[in-house]
Design a protein around this motif. Structure first.
Motif, PDB file in Angstrom:
ATOM      1  N   ILE A   1       0.811  -1.203   0.000  1.00  0.00           N
ATOM      2  CA  ILE A   1       0.000   0.000   0.000  1.00  0.00           C
ATOM      3  C   ILE A   1       0.851   1.264   0.000  1.00  0.00           C
ATOM      4  O   ILE A   1       0.316   2.340  -0.175  1.00  0.00           O
ATOM      5  N   ALA A   2       2.166   1.082   0.184  1.00  0.00           N
ATOM      6  CA  ALA A   2       3.053   2.240   0.146  1.00  0.00           C
ATOM      7  C   ALA A   2       2.962   2.891  -1.226  1.00  0.00           C
ATOM      8  O   ALA A   2       2.973   2.226  -2.252  1.00  0.00           O
ATOM      9  N   GLY A   3       2.833   4.185  -1.245  1.00  0.00           N
ATOM     10  CA  GLY A   3       2.709   4.924  -2.483  1.00  0.00           C
ATOM     11  C   GLY A   3       1.268   5.098  -2.934  1.00  0.00           C
ATOM     12  O   GLY A   3       0.985   5.887  -3.818  1.00  0.00           O
ATOM     13  N   VAL A   4       0.346   4.334  -2.344  1.00  0.00           N
ATOM     14  CA  VAL A   4      -1.065   4.419  -2.714  1.00  0.00           C
ATOM     15  C   VAL A   4      -1.845   5.220  -1.675  1.00  0.00           C
ATOM     16  O   VAL A   4      -2.791   5.917  -2.002  1.00  0.00           O
ATOM     17  N   VAL A   5      -1.437   5.107  -0.436  1.00  0.00           N
ATOM     18  CA  VAL A   5      -2.080   5.844   0.654  1.00  0.00           C
ATOM     19  C   VAL A   5      -1.041   6.762   1.296  1.00  0.00           C
ATOM     20  O   VAL A   5       0.157   6.544   1.166  1.00  0.00           O
TER      21      VAL A   5
END
Length: 68
Positions: A1-5
């Motif tokens: 999820i890093a980079g998405v949230v």
């Protein structure tokens, strides 16, 4: 999820998992309790990022039992 949230979202999830992990300890000391309290406070300081991302949503709408 890093980079998405946002980083605050990841930080909130990390501190929540950290709290749950610490809460499962078979032995508690003043130091371990202080650490648990600090993790929980840090989670609450960042939980708005989870709410802002709409992450309390399941396939059928808001997850009622996920009251943060």
């Amino acid at each position: 999820i890093a980079g998405v949230v946002p980083p605050q979202f990841i930080h909130a999830i990390h501190t929540l998992i950290d709290f749950v992990y610490k809460a499962q300890s078979p032995v508690y000391t003043d130091t371990s309790i202080d650490s648990m309290v600090a993790s929980l406070k840090e989670f609450h300081d960042h939980k708005q990022a989870i709410l802002d991302a709409g992450a309390r949503q399941g396939m059928k709408g808001m997850i009622d039992h996920f009251l943060i």
